[in-house]
Each structure stands twice: as C-alpha cells, then as structure tokens.
Design a protein around this motif. Structure first.
Motif, PDB file in Angstrom:
ATOM      1  N   ILE A 224      16.484  -7.329  24.382  1.00  0.00           N
ATOM      2  CA  ILE A 224      17.024  -6.290  25.268  1.00  0.00           C
ATOM      3  C   ILE A 224      18.519  -6.485  25.475  1.00  0.00           C
TER       4      ILE A 224
ATOM      5  N   GLY B 284      12.259   1.744  32.878  1.00  0.00           N
ATOM      6  CA  GLY B 284      11.889   1.749  31.476  1.00  0.00           C
ATOM      7  C   GLY B 284      11.817   0.337  30.935  1.00  0.00           C
ATOM      8  N   LYS B 285      11.342   0.216  29.698  1.00  0.00           N
ATOM      9  CA  LYS B 285      11.052  -1.104  29.134  1.00  0.00           C
ATOM     10  C   LYS B 285      12.275  -1.842  28.603  1.00  0.00           C
ATOM     11  N   ASN B 286      13.418  -1.160  28.462  1.00  0.00           N
ATOM     12  CA  ASN B 286      14.550  -1.782  27.775  1.00  0.00           C
ATOM     13  C   ASN B 286      15.824  -1.831  28.609  1.00  0.00           C
TER      14      ASN B 286
ATOM     15  N   ILE C 223      15.465  -5.486  33.236  1.00  0.00           N
ATOM     16  CA  ILE C 223      14.174  -5.985  32.775  1.00  0.00           C
ATOM     17  C   ILE C 223      14.344  -7.378  32.173  1.00  0.00           C
TER      18      ILE C 223
ATOM     19  N   ASN D 134      10.477  -2.885  37.963  1.00  0.00           N
ATOM     20  CA  ASN D 134      11.556  -2.519  37.055  1.00  0.00           C
ATOM     21  C   ASN D 134      11.042  -1.764  35.831  1.00  0.00           C
ATOM     22  N   GLU D 135       9.928  -2.215  35.289  1.00  0.00           N
ATOM     23  CA  GLU D 135       9.390  -1.524  34.115  1.00  0.00           C
ATOM     24  C   GLU D 135       8.943  -0.104  34.464  1.00  0.00           C
TER      25      GLU D 135
ATOM     26  N   ARG E 233      11.747 -11.279  24.251  1.00  0.00           N
ATOM     27  CA  ARG E 233      11.937  -9.874  24.609  1.00  0.00           C
ATOM     28  C   ARG E 233      13.223  -9.683  25.395  1.00  0.00           C
TER      29      ARG E 233
END
Length: 977
Positions: free
Chosen positions: A356, A320-322, A326, A315-316, A352
């Motif tokens: 998000i 992307g990270k957000n 995620i 997924n990352e 985290r």
C-alpha cells in the motif's frame, strides 16, 4: 500518517442585495436559505455534523429553486456539504459535491476567480485525506496561483493553499520543501486573522506535525499546546478539533516514551470523537490506533489488540482497502503479533502494508523503510536471515538517502535531533550484529552504518563552514559573521548571568539568541547545499571499502559503539533494553571482525575510575588501568593480529581516557601500540582542502592575566553592554569570598608555557609568538589561517572541581559555576573554553568582591568553532581539560575538541585532565622535536610520551594528551634529524 483535521475553507456569499428604489423585495425563500446556511456553519463549528448537513441541504434546495442549478450561491452550499461529508469520513459522497461546486464556479465566475480557488482547495483537501497526493498537488498549486494573482489578495485562501501543498510534501517525505510553506502560511494567517484564530491553530498543528516527523519534539510541543488552547477557547472542550489536538500532543509524548502523560489525552480524545462522530469514523480509528500503541508499549497486549483490530475494520470500511491509513493499522497490528511470536499472522499484514505504501507514496518514502524493517524483523524471527538482510540493507540505504537530502538544509542542532530520530533503526543493526556476528553481510552493513552516521552532525556542519570560507561569496561570509556575532553575544550573556533580569527572562533571552543563530546556520546550510552535495560521502555500499583503502598496511580501525540493545521479541525471560558496547574492527584488506564487549555500565564505570585516578595522581592507578584493559581492550587482542597502528573511534566514556595508559599487567599499551583518535573512521578519507604549510606557526602562550582587558569587536546586531554589570557572576563571587581566599582565584602566571613557546621558536624560527599582554582572545579570533596553531594557557570544562596549584586549569567561576540563581548553560560548547590576557579582574567590584573573568578574555568553544582553520594541519591545546566535554552516544564529545573540528583543524592535540605546567612544557618540546624529524602527528606524541615516562613514570604526567584526527607527517615542514 497525517493525524490532523484539515479545515475546510467555507465562503459564505451574501445572496440578498439591498433593495433599491422601485425593486421587488428579495424572495423570502432566499432569506430562508441564508438562515439555513448560517445555521449549518454554526452547527459545523459546534461539531454537530449531521444537523449541519440537513441545514446545508435545505439551503441548497432553496437556492436552486430560486436561482437555478448553475448559480454561484449554489456552489457555496455544495462546498459546505462536501466539506461536511468529508469530515464525517464519507469521501464517496463528498467528491461529486465538491467537483460540481468547482464546475459551477468556473462556469459562472471564470477559471481565475478567488472563489474558484476556494473550491480547488476544498477538492484538493479531499484527495489529500484519501492519500491521492498526485491528484491533490496540482489543485493546491492552481489555487495558490489564483490567490496570489488576484487583486486584493485573499490571505486566508492563500494560507489554505500553502498549508495544503505543504502537507502534500510532508506526506511524501519532502520536508525541506514543506517547511517554508508551513511557515509562510502561519505568518499569513496570523497577520490576516490574528494569533488566536482557529485557522491559525490549523497552521500551528501542521507545522508541529512536520517538526514531529523530524524528531524536533522541543519545537513541536509548544505549537501543539498553543493549537489545543486556541481550539478549546473557540469551540469548547468537547469539539472534535480539540480531540485531534489532544491526540497530536499525546503523539509527542509517546515519541519521548512519556506514556503516562499520553494515555489520558488519548482516552479523552477518543471519548470526544466517538460522541461527536460516532464509533465508526476514520478519526475514531486513528484515535484507537494511538491508544492501542500506548497499551502495547507498556506490555498490555490484551488491551491493545482488540483496539488495533477495531481500527483496521473501521478504516477498511470507510477508506477502502488501499488507503495509506490502512497500512498504518496493518503495521501496528502486525507488530503486536510479531512481539507475541505469531509470525504467520503478522507477515501477510506487513507485506500488505508495504504494498500500500509503495503504491501510494513511492518506493523511497520513509514509511516504506518502516515496513521493510518490520518485515525484516519477521524474517529474523522465522530464522530466515538470508531473506532479512536484503530488506535491512534496502531500508538503511533509503534512510541514508533521506538523511543526505534533509541534512543539506539543517543547522547542526536540528541535524543532531534528526539523527536521534534515526538512531533506533541504526541500533537495530547493531543488535542484529550481536545476534549474528558470523554473518559477513550483517557485519558490513553495521559497519557501513557506523561509518556514515557516527559523528555525522559535526561533519555536515564543518562542511557548511568550509563552503563559507572557501567557496561561497561575500553575502554568505557576511551571514557567517553575523552568526559569529550572535554566538559571542550568547557566550557573553551566558557568562554574565541574569543580572537584574528575572531568571526566566534571562533564559528566554538566551533561547532567542540560540534560535537566531540556528536560523542563520540553517540559511548557510541551504546556500552551501549545492557545493556540499558535490562532495557527498561514499554510498553505503562503498564506504567500508573506501575507508579500508585509507588505512596503513600495519593499521586497523576500531569503532567502539554504545547502543541500546533491544530484544527482537518480548516475553518472559527476555532482557529489558539496555546499553551495551560493541567493537567493529576494519583492516586494510576490507575484512571486518566484531566483538560484543558486554553491558556498558561496567566499562563506563571503569573508564571514569581510571580517568579520576590518573587526573588525581593516585598511587594505585594501575589497578584501574588493568581493569579497563580487561574489559575494553584485552578481548580485542585476538582480533587485531599483528596490527600495531590503531585508529580508535571511541564512544561513551571511552572517549575520555587515554588508551596508551591502559595496563595489561606487564606493560602500558603505549609500549605496544600507536594510537590515533578519530570521531569516526570516515575521517581517514582524503580531505578536500589544500593544507597551509606547517612552516606557518602561530603560538599564544603565557597570557598576562592581569593586563587590562580588551574590548571585543561587536557585530552589527550586538548592542553595547551596560556601563555597570550586576550579574550572578558577581553575586557568585561575593558569596564565596572565603572560599576564593582559600582557592586563590586569581589566575596564576604560566611560566612553563612561555618557555614552551620559546622552545617552539627555537625549533621553528618562523613561528609568530604572542606572549603576555599580546596573548589575547581577539588576537586568536582574528588570526589568519596558520599551518600550526599552538595555545598554551588555562583551560576549563565545567563541571569543574577545584583546580590544583601549578596547573593550567581553572576552578568553577561566574554564572558558569555553582551559583544557584544561574544554572549552567545546557550547551556544552558554552561550558568549555580557554582564558587569555586580561582574565584576572582588574579591580574589585563596588561591593569589594572579586570579579569574574571579563568576556573579552574568555573564549568559549562555541566562539572558537567560528575560527577559520580550513587548511590548518595541527592545533595543539596545551591546557587542561581541553579534550573533555559532554558525551553524546554516536556523535562524539561536545566541547573544545568538537569546536576545533568544526573550525576545520585536521588534527587536534588536547588534554584529558589538569596538566602540570612544568612537565607539559617538556612534553610539548619533545613533541615538536619529533614532528620536525618527520614523524606523524600521533606517532610523534607517542614517542614524546615514552621519552617523558623515563623521568616521570606516573601517567598523570606523560599520558594526559591525545591526538584526534590525521596522523600523517606535517606538510611543508622540512624534517630535521
């Protein structure tokens, strides 16, 4: 997060025109482009996305070369290619393709062309898949407006816009806004494409996802199964859409803890996705997460953890990270670490995930509450209780706010399912209280949850009925009358059984009637929502103080709670989840005391043994009375201090016993305490309606069971019953003639109930008596709202044991009894009720067998719930088993008591077992004498019980009745010395 694959709307535009006389033949390159384009669509349907991209790109290059880069046919290729890139998780590649296609169509066709709506839908779906709901919503809205305004509307395009917009609302927790859009999209798709089209499967899948989010698993499952069957038929058993349908169906099983059914579906779906999309696709990550959760739920952490880690990495890398997905991966992995005691590894992941979700969905989304609870549990594990309590408090406040918003549009059945969905988080607070009873903040938070959630479904539904009768107009009252008519049909057909119909057809018929009634009730809920919102419950911060203010100075509220106690961590030596009892005691100064009463099984068993001993007049009952006292009441004595007026809100089997009959070894509790029963402590809060003066009294007693039955009034929807009735009721009786001869089926007269009514008339001369043939079901259903309603007749709750002679009870009968071909209705409100004049069959049936009670003489609890008792201060059910029913943890007893609360009665006096006709007459006369003396509705019952006990020492005679609701003296009744 949403676990569905959004279908991309692809419009294939024909590029070649018919050759006209004198025109040049079409360019061969355009024919080649069309062939490539068609191949791309075929390959997409087969799940061969890489090959489809190659063909789609070939078509685009050819069209641009012949038609130019700005031609609408080029936009079709761009739309196709963008959708293919999105399907493969290449969002960065998809966006410029879809944006360019939209720009081309707007420039060439104008901003309101139907093909522009297609491009808008495609781009909005991309943003939706990325969690960019603020960007997706206006695109869906614009596409929908174009589709609805265009001449010769394009139904599939409109359905796509509706589905997309509904998914945006669902993702934001706006379920009430999402559902009608999903339903409309499904109806449009089925009408335009047929019920087995793949796009219809997408609508089914999305609507099922909404039901799943609300805990309505029974509604979701057939939709999931139907979507799976459609996609398997359309694309074969190894298509990615099939894999996603498998995952979604398995998700339903997991929600119901059916892990053995879910696991093979997840494994099959994962294999399909890895083969079709590769091992690094976001859909593969989602499948890995799901399978890992099943392993973790079964304690297989060694198999779960690497799958969680792999899903997070995929997924990352792709989203992307957000991205909201995620956060799902982070929460799942963190939970596994927490359960292993690895709090240091878990905490940054949960923090985290929380960040998000707050950024993507807002600070009040249900997923944010999930992360808050997870983070709070971590703090508890780290012995940081001070940091955990504010997180739990915030999560509960969000959950309560969500409930208030959802409840305004729910029928009772749907609300009950939704409350069950929230039950796990509620029980978490009780487990926390058990672990930290000394913490005042936790005590207050747990009691707030109890007061707000316990009995919530009956309260919300009662508010709907109150609004209908007191505040809404003729149209809403007509809807309510239709609802009453449907319930009468449902009761009638349940009683009659299948007859000549196959059992499955009969059950489908009952299900259809229940579904229609549920829809009408939901419609009334929506129409009454603005009025109900004005009278909302106090906030979680205020509810405890408000209820405490309503307590008398010498009183205390005892909330008994049954809950599943789940350990905060798993591992060797940690007990398995199990049912326990908890008691919370509230005093007028708002102080709270609490006690863990221990596992539920010994208490429930002791309660059942005591009730049976009292009901059967066992000489050794005192041993059972002392046993339950030691388990459920004696431990509370140090907490109660000098409080003697006790307002009991029992749960579990404690709701089916009279605490007055508990024995401490020296005396019955009736001698020391004054008990009033409540479904929830919030019933102590002032009620919004004006009471009808208690001088208005209606009594139905001593029905003439042999009188000719009256034909019931029928609703507009109800068809006339057939002239002859061949039902399972008749089959039941024909197979049990010998048993009936021994049990004397015919309902015996109740002379004590007539004397009871006449005694009430002497005490209250203005009372209206309906006796003998006038004591009919129709009379009851049509009675204007009285101040006091007294019903003295035979009562029942099935499962029934054979009735004793000289009691106001009935044995099993008809389709509600033991007939093997007619199982009892699942709704307990159809298995409890009262019998009135004409209940004895007027003559044997053609076969010579005894007949069942006519529908016109039997009033089920479901029908009685439709009475208008808003303003009625007291209902006395001077009959057997009227306080019994099915116990639903946290939501009370489903039977006659619930029906009368729904109907609006302030206080209901009812019986816990089969009462004796003669002694009940004396008890009731004593009760009314004390009401006339100005005593409270529960206090007067206690004094009458003490009086009868002097001549009838066994509590079978003096303790069968309890008073549920308000204890205040009756308003508008002149006290007499």
């Amino acid at each position: 997060m949403r676990q569905v694959l959004v279908w991309m709307a692809v419009v294939a535009l024909c590029c070649a025109a018919k050759a006209a006389a004198g025109e040049n033949p079409p360019d061969a390159r355009l024919q080649e482009a069309q062939t490539a384009y068609d191949k791309a669509i075929t390959l997409e349907k087969a799940g061969k996305y890489a090959e489809a991209v190659a063909q789609g790109e070939h078509a685009r290059v050819l069209r641009e070369a012949v038609l130019g880069a700005s031609h609408p046919d080029v936009a079709s290729c761009l739309d196709l290619l963008g959708g293919l890139q999105q399907t493969q998780g290449n969002f960065a590649r998809a966006e410029p393709l879809l944006q360019r296609g939209l720009t081309l169509r707007e420039a060439a066709l104008g901003k309101n062309h139907p093909d522009v709506a297609t491009s808008l839908n495609s781009l909005a779906n991309l943003y939706d898949a990325q969690g960019l709901y603020g960007r997706a919503e206006p695109l869906f809205e614009r596409a929908l407006a174009i589709g609805e305004a265009a001449p010769g509307k394009n139904p599939p395009s409109i359905a796509t816009s509706l589905n997309g917009l509904a998914n945006i609302y669902r993702a934001q927790g706006l379920y009430g806004r999402a559902e009608p859009l999903f339903e409309r999209a499904l109806a449009i798709g089925e009408g335009a494409l047929g019920k087995n089209h793949p796009d219809v499967a997408n609508s089914l899948n999305d609507l099922a996802g909404l039901y799943h989010s609300q805990g309505l698993y029974g509604r979701a499952e057939p939709l999931r199964e139907r979507a799976l069957a459609i996609w398997e038929e359309a694309f074969g058993k190894n298509h990615p859409y099939v894999a996603i349908a498998l995952n979604n169906l398995a998700n339903l099983y997991v929600a119901q803890h059916l892990y053995s059914r879910a696991e093979p579906l997840y494994e099959r779906g994962l294999a399909i996705l890895e083969e079709a999309l590769g091992k690094s696709h976001p859909y593969v990550a989602n499948s890995l997460n799901n399978l890992a959760n099943v392993y973790a739920a079964q304690g297989l952490h060694g198999r779960a953890e690497p799958l969680f880690e792999r899903a997070l990495a995929i997924n990352e890398a792709t989203l992307g990270k957000n991205h909201p997905s995620i956060a799902t991966s982070l929460n799942n992995l963190a939970n596994r670490y927490r359960e292993q005691g690895l709090y240091g590894r878990a905490e940054p992941l949960v923090e985290r995930a929380l960040a998000i979700w707050e950024a993507a969905l807002g600070k009040n989304h249900p997923y944010v509450a999930v992360s808050l609870n997870h983070l709070a549990l971590l703090k508890v594990g780290q012995k940081r209780l001070g940091a955990a309590v504010p997180l739990f408090t915030r999560a509960f406040a969000m959950s309560e706010q969500r409930l208030r918003k959802e409840a305004l549009g729910f029928s009772e059945a749907r609300l009950a399912s939704f409350l069950q969905l929230l039950r796990t988080d509620e029980e978490l607070l009780y487990a926390l209280l058990r672990a930290h009873p000394e913490n005042a903040s936790i005590r207050r938070m747990a009691l707030s949850a109890t007061l707000l959630l316990k009995g919530r479904s009956v309260e919300e539904t009662a508010d709907i009925y109150r609004a209908v009768y007191q505040r809404l107009g003729a149209q809403e009252r007509e809807t309510f009358e239709r609802l009453r008519g449907l319930r009468t049909q449902l009761a009638s057909r349940s009683l009659q059984g299948p007859g000549s119909l196959p059992l499955t057809a009969h059950q489908q018929q009952l299900k259809a009637l229940a579904s229609q009634g549920d829809a009408l009730e939901a419609d009334l809920a929506r129409q009454s929502a603005p009025l109900r919102a004005l009278a909302a419950l106090p906030s979680p911060a205020d509810i405890v103080g408000r209820v405490a203010q309503a307590l008398p100075r010498d009183g205390a509220l005892i909330e008994f709670i049954t809950y599943q106690d789940r350990p905060f961590a798993r591992g060797p030596g940690v007990p398995e989840p199990h049912l326990r009892y908890l008691a919370l005691v509230l005093f007028p100064d708002a102080s709270i005391r609490t006690l863990d009463l221990g596992p539920a099984e010994p208490i429930d068993s002791a309660a059942s043994r005591l009730r049976d001993a009292l009901a059967n007049r066992e000489a050794t009952f005192q041993a059972q009375a002392q046993a339950l006292h030691q388990l459920a009441f004696q431990p509370l004595l140090p907490l109660l201090g000098k409080a003697r007026r006790l307002f009991l809100s029992p749960d579990g089997q404690l709701a089916l016993v009279p605490f007055a009959a508990l024995h401490d070894g020296e005396r019955f509790l009736v001698e020391a305490f004054d008990f009033t029963y409540l479904t929830s402590g919030k019933e102590l809060l002032p009620r919004p309606q004006q009471p009808v003066p208690a001088s208005s009294v209606v009594v139905l007693a001593d029905p003439d069971f042999s009188a000719p039955p009256q034909a019931p009034a029928r609703s507009k929807e109800e068809a006339p019953a057939p002239a002859e009735r061949s039902t399972s009721v008749d089959r039941f009786f024909s197979t049990r003639r010998e048993e009936l001869a021994q049990r004397d089926w015919n309902l015996v007269p109740l002379p004590g109930s007539r004397q009871e009514a006449e005694a009430i008339k002497r005490l209250l001369p203005q009372a209206q008596l309906f006796l003998g043939p006038e004591a009919t079901k129709q009379r009851l259903l049509q009675v204007p709202t009285p101040g006091i309603l007294h019903l003295a007749t035979h009562g029942f709750f099935l499962d029934d044991a054979p009735a004793s002679t000289n009691t106001r009870a009935v044995g099993s009968f008809g389709a509600l009894g033991e007939a093997p071909l007619a199982p009892r209705p699942s709704d307990p409100l159809l298995r409890s009720g009262l019998l009135f004049a004409g209940a004895n069959a007027p003559a044997p049936s053609a076969s010579g067998a005894p007949q069942s009670p006519p529908d016109s003489a039997l009033a089920t609890a479901l029908e009685l719930a439709g009475l208008n008792l808003w303003g009625t201060q007291l209902v006395v059910l001077s009959a057997c088993d009227t306080a019994r029913g099915d116990v639903k943890p946290g939501q009370g007893v489903y039977g006659l008591r619930r029906a009368l609360v729904l109907a609006g009665a302030e206080t209901v006096v009812m019986g816990l077992w089969k009462v004796n006709d003669d002694t009940t007459r004396h008890l009731m006369e004593a009760y009314y004498q004390r009401l006339l003396a100005g005593q409270g509705r529960a206090t007067a019952l206690r004094e009458a019980m003490l009086w009868l006990r002097a001549t009838q020492p066994h509590p079978h005679y003096w303790a069968p009745f309890i008073a549920l609701g308000r204890d205040a003296p009756l308003h508008g009744l002149e006290p007499k010395p």
